[in-house]
Design an enzyme around this catalytic site. Sequence first.
Site, short mmCIF file in Angstrom:
data_model
loop_
_atom_site.label_atom_id
_atom_site.label_comp_id
_atom_site.label_asym_id
_atom_site.label_seq_id
_atom_site.Cartn_x
_atom_site.Cartn_y
_atom_site.Cartn_z
CE LYS A 197 7.80 -2.49 13.12
NZ LYS A 197 7.47 -1.76 11.88
C1 LIG Z 1 6.31 -1.91 11.31
C2 LIG Z 1 5.86 -0.73 10.53
C3 LIG Z 1 4.51 -0.46 10.33
C4 LIG Z 1 3.43 -1.39 10.82
O1 LIG Z 1 3.32 -1.40 12.22
P1 LIG Z 1 2.53 -2.59 12.97
O2 LIG Z 1 2.70 -2.32 14.40
O3 LIG Z 1 3.17 -3.87 12.52
O4 LIG Z 1 1.12 -2.50 12.50
C5 LIG Z 1 4.16 0.70 9.66
N1 LIG Z 1 5.10 1.54 9.17
C6 LIG Z 1 6.42 1.30 9.33
C7 LIG Z 1 7.39 2.25 8.75
C8 LIG Z 1 6.84 0.17 10.01
O5 LIG Z 1 8.13 -0.04 10.17
#
Ligand SMILES: *Cc1c(COP(=O)(O)O)cnc(C)c1O
Length: 424
Positions: A106
Amino acid sequence: MKYFSTRDKSKSCTFAKAALSALASDGGLFVPETIPEYSQSVKKSLPTMQFCDIAMETVRPFVEPDIPVQVLEEIVHSAYTFDVPLVNVGGRNVLELFHGPTAAFKDFGARFMARAFSYLRRGENRSLKILTATSGDTGGAVADGFFGVEGVTVTVLYPKGRVTPLQERQISGLGGNITAVSVEGSFDDCQRLAKAAFSDAELTKRLYLSSANSINIARLIPQAIYYTAAAAKAGGDIVCCVPSGNFGNLTAGMYAAKMGAPIVQFIAATNINKTFPVYLESGNYNEQVSQATISNAMDVGAPSNFERMKSHWTLEEMRRLLLSGYVTDDETRATIKDVFDQHNYILDPHGAVGWHAASTFLQKGLVKKAALTVLATAHPAKFAETVEPITGKIPFPKTLQDAMQRSIKSTTIPADINALKELL
Ligand SMILES: *Cc1c(COP(=O)(O)O)cnc(C)c1O
């Protein structure tokens, strides 16, 4: 580029408007009018391009003219200062997306977004108020990305008791322009509260509100970069396996494929919150109440980007491009153990969900012949409570060690829009 609401294609708006208002006024999500394509010469030179050059080619057509090229250059070069390694593990590629400051993918979206917002709000005298719901990792990445950014304050809603101690410190330990709010409820409650706030006429009039969730198009677009970069490094066609919760990451990957990155297939892997795999199989979309798992950043029963995916692709188109399966906590733990025993590589629970789903489809012979790339979305140390009992002690990156030293400063509210309104 012009943007539309998923619910109304008759009125368009600019990138700046779409990014800063997060949700369209009709409650829909913003989508680009078209998904641009890489030029032939870019496609040809991909294998020799640097990450930031790929970033420019990927993001530029989505943000012009609101963000001029020179500003975009600065944003991209200051946001992406860390590595994005593609590592061979037992014949598969693992794309390590956890080398940013909060050790999860993220950071790619949040760091871009913070810089873009800071530029786009110039000329406005009210401070921009970012409201974001998190199942764990978004909050930390957004807090870190926006910390100290002038003219912007951030409120993060997270489900009380459902994030790890480290995640809670990443969200609530910074203070300053970041306010952490623990909500007595699930992630879906947090998301519902945020959505209610964005469609509240009184609030949106009084405050200069925006979101930093994966519903925000400005966070989603930069996530397309690393898919193309992975294909560039692999030097040919790839299949991408994406651990998914709100499906922002997968949607970004599908954008990259549409732009012309050589991604021939996706595997969307979920934990037991299996709304999407059930949909792909049956054609019926039924939101579920989210259930807690050890891959908690994917505990989503109502994936917010589904509406966006539906506006771009029909069920049949999705079935052509995607496989989707779900993985239990027991399978996730067993996968962490197997991959560690056999390849001496430590996956975090989210990456392990992806690895396991890929194995299942490989056994069934459904995966296309191309370099299989599993997205490792978080560093295993972020989920040490789960991983260390299986693998023994694991090294903590410096950024996580620092975060662990912070103290928790947060306010608790019930899952009620009036409580949130009062706080805002
Ligand atoms: C947010 C997250 C996901 C999921 O991603 P999306 O874009 O919401 O599908 C998967 N793995 C980790 C470690 C995350 O932080």
